[in-house]
Design an enzyme around this catalytic site. Structure first.
Site, mmCIF file in Angstrom:
data_model
loop_
_atom_site.group_PDB
_atom_site.id
_atom_site.type_symbol
_atom_site.label_atom_id
_atom_site.label_comp_id
_atom_site.label_asym_id
_atom_site.label_seq_id
_atom_site.Cartn_x
_atom_site.Cartn_y
_atom_site.Cartn_z
ATOM 1 C CE LYS A 173 -3.514 -3.251 3.280
ATOM 2 N NZ LYS A 173 -3.233 -2.619 1.975
ATOM 3 N N GLY A 186 4.683 -0.646 -4.995
ATOM 4 C CA GLY A 186 4.781 -2.029 -4.510
ATOM 5 C C GLY A 186 4.409 -3.031 -5.584
ATOM 6 N N GLY A 187 4.791 -2.711 -6.804
ATOM 7 C CA GLY A 187 4.299 -3.449 -7.971
ATOM 8 C C GLY A 187 4.948 -4.792 -8.229
ATOM 9 C CE1 TYR A 223 -1.975 -6.242 4.688
ATOM 10 C CE2 TYR A 223 -3.478 -7.977 5.398
ATOM 11 C CZ TYR A 223 -2.945 -7.191 4.394
ATOM 12 O OH TYR A 223 -3.359 -7.357 3.099
ATOM 13 N N GLY A 249 5.073 -7.309 -6.117
ATOM 14 C CA GLY A 249 4.535 -8.343 -5.244
ATOM 15 C C GLY A 249 3.629 -9.299 -6.005
#
Ligand SMILES: NC(=O)C1=CN([C@@H]2O[C@H](COP(=O)(O)OP(=O)(O)OC[C@H]3O[C@@H](n4cnc5c(N)ncnc54)[C@H](O)[C@@H]3O)[C@@H](O)[C@H]2O)C=CC1
Ligand SMILES: CC(=O)[C@H](N)C(=O)O
Length: 373
Positions: A199, A62-63, A195, A65
């Site tokens: 987490k 996910g680099g 979310y 973002g």
């Protein structure tokens, strides 16, 4: 009969050995098309150390973002350009593509992810892929898939290949029944967003894999992150980035949270510094595997006042987004990060005035560049 005895002794030894992770000798290994199973292994994850060997080989998921490109830049400075692979499912801009290794990696594709880890001899994994709080509420099935199923893939691959694994958590992992001012590391966590739920799940699963299988799992709960050269990906704290762009471009900013909504925030350089520091900390220093980190805490009104010191003509109006406001009202107002400061020496560099000055010096020079082009 002796075989049965031996097997039951082995099983009871395994169960007793959980807790420190040292000497734990089973790892979850997934076969394609078959449900998870366990095989014997002599791996001792805690002994993985890069001090005496080469630099770690890093993969960032996910680099592309808000945070990943900055993280890659920092890690490449420390470990060398070619030792840090940035990945995402989106197409990178030219400057990112040519700044170091980039690869397509969908965290929902277990086989592809495993292949990348094996072929590139990855030893550290920073798992940044996620759907943030506001976009998560807008697409719960996708958030559940990316944030929960994706995490399961990453955990299994990390355990199977002895990776040191960093997974960021968030202030959003707390909810309305958590103490909000301040919020300690250990307290009630009943978030009301997908979310936040995902987490808390990540924190617990990572810690479970650590104690059960010896996985070297490390996790920081980030506050809202503010950056100049990357855009936020659809969260509740995004307003605190947008105000800078609007102040420069139009001199007008419409805030989607109420003026007195207090949330913990951090400048990106502090966030990335903390991320590298916890990954480099000796295992013995870590009394926990999930830490709060904190720098500052402010309301939209306080941020606007500080921004107006640089752009006095800025006009701020409020048009509250009910979804984001309800989320923000359930999150911590101040974060207690005493454990991080004590255990591995965490210390932030940026308070509100330095943050605002730094943002304007970045955006000022950026807009000049944009005009010149
Ligand atoms: N930015 C912030 O203020 C905070 C961020 N965090 C955490 O830090 C991490 C990084 O955050 P940001 O960069 O802000 O997130 P972002 O939303 O800007 O970027 C997330 C990236 O994940 C990628 N992604 C989505 N689905 C994927 C898939 N199936 N496979 C691979 N990649 C996929 C997206 O393309 C996107 O580039 C996230 O885990 C987030 O929860 C935690 C607290 C605060
Ligand atoms: C604080 C976060 O996790 C993120 N920026 C969000 O607002 O969703």
């Amino acid at each position: 009969m002796p075989i049965v005895k031996n097997v039951s002794r082995a099983v009871s030894q395994l169960l007793q050995s959980s807790g420190c992770g040292c000497g734990v000798s089973i790892v979850p290994v997934r076969c394609i098309g078959v449900s998870p199973r366990q095989v014997a292994s002599d791996a001792s994850f805690h002994s993985v150390s890069f001090a005496e060997s080469d630099h770690p080989r890093v993969l960032i998921t996910g680099g592309l973002g808000q945070l990943g490109v900055g993280l890659a830049k920092l890690l490449r400075k420390h470990f060398g350009k070619n030792n840090v692979i940035l990945s995402d499912i989106r197409k990178p801009a030219d400057n990112i593509f040519y700044s170091g290794p980039f690869i397509y990696a969908d965290i929902l594709d277990y086989k592809n992810l495993r292949e990348i880890v094996v072929n590139n001899r990855i030893s550290w994994l920073f798992h940044y892929s996620a759907l943030l709080s506001a976009v998560g509420e807008a697409n719960v099935p996708l958030a559940r898939a990316v944030n929960i199923t994706g995490l399961h893939n990453v955990l299994d691959i990390a355990a199977e290949h002895n990776l040191r694994l960093f997974v960021p958590s968030t202030i959003g992992a707390f909810g309305p029944t958590s103490p909000r001012d301040p919020t300690p590391d250990l307290c009630i966590q009943r978030p009301r967003t997908i979310y936040g739920v995902s987490k808390v799940h990540a924190e617990l699963m990572g810690e479970y894999y650590h104690y059960r299988y010896g996985l070297d799992f490390r996790c920081l709960r980030y506050p809202g992150i503010i950056s100049a050269d990357s855009q936020p990906g659809g969260g509740t704290t995004d307003y605190a980035v947008q105000i800078f762009h609007d102040a420069i471009k139009t001199g007008k900013f419409q805030c989607n949270l109420k003026p007195d909504t207090r949330l913990p925030m951090m400048y990106i350089d502090d966030c990335l510094k903390a991320t590298l520091e916890i990954m480099e900390a000796p295992a013995e220093a870590l009394s926990m595997r999930t830490y709060n980190i904190s720098a500052m805490s402010f309301t939209p009104e306080e941020l606007a006042q500080e921004v107006q010191k640089h752009v006095p003509e800025l006009q701020v109006t409020y048009n509250v987004d009910e979804v984001r406001q309800a989320i923000a009202d359930s999150w911590p107002m101040n974060f207690d990060d005493r454990n991080a400061r004590r255990d591995w020496g965490w210390k932030h560099d940026y308070d509100l005035p330095e943050l605002v000055t730094t943002m304007f010096s970045f955006l000022g020079s950026d807009s000049r560049i944009a005009q010149a082009n």
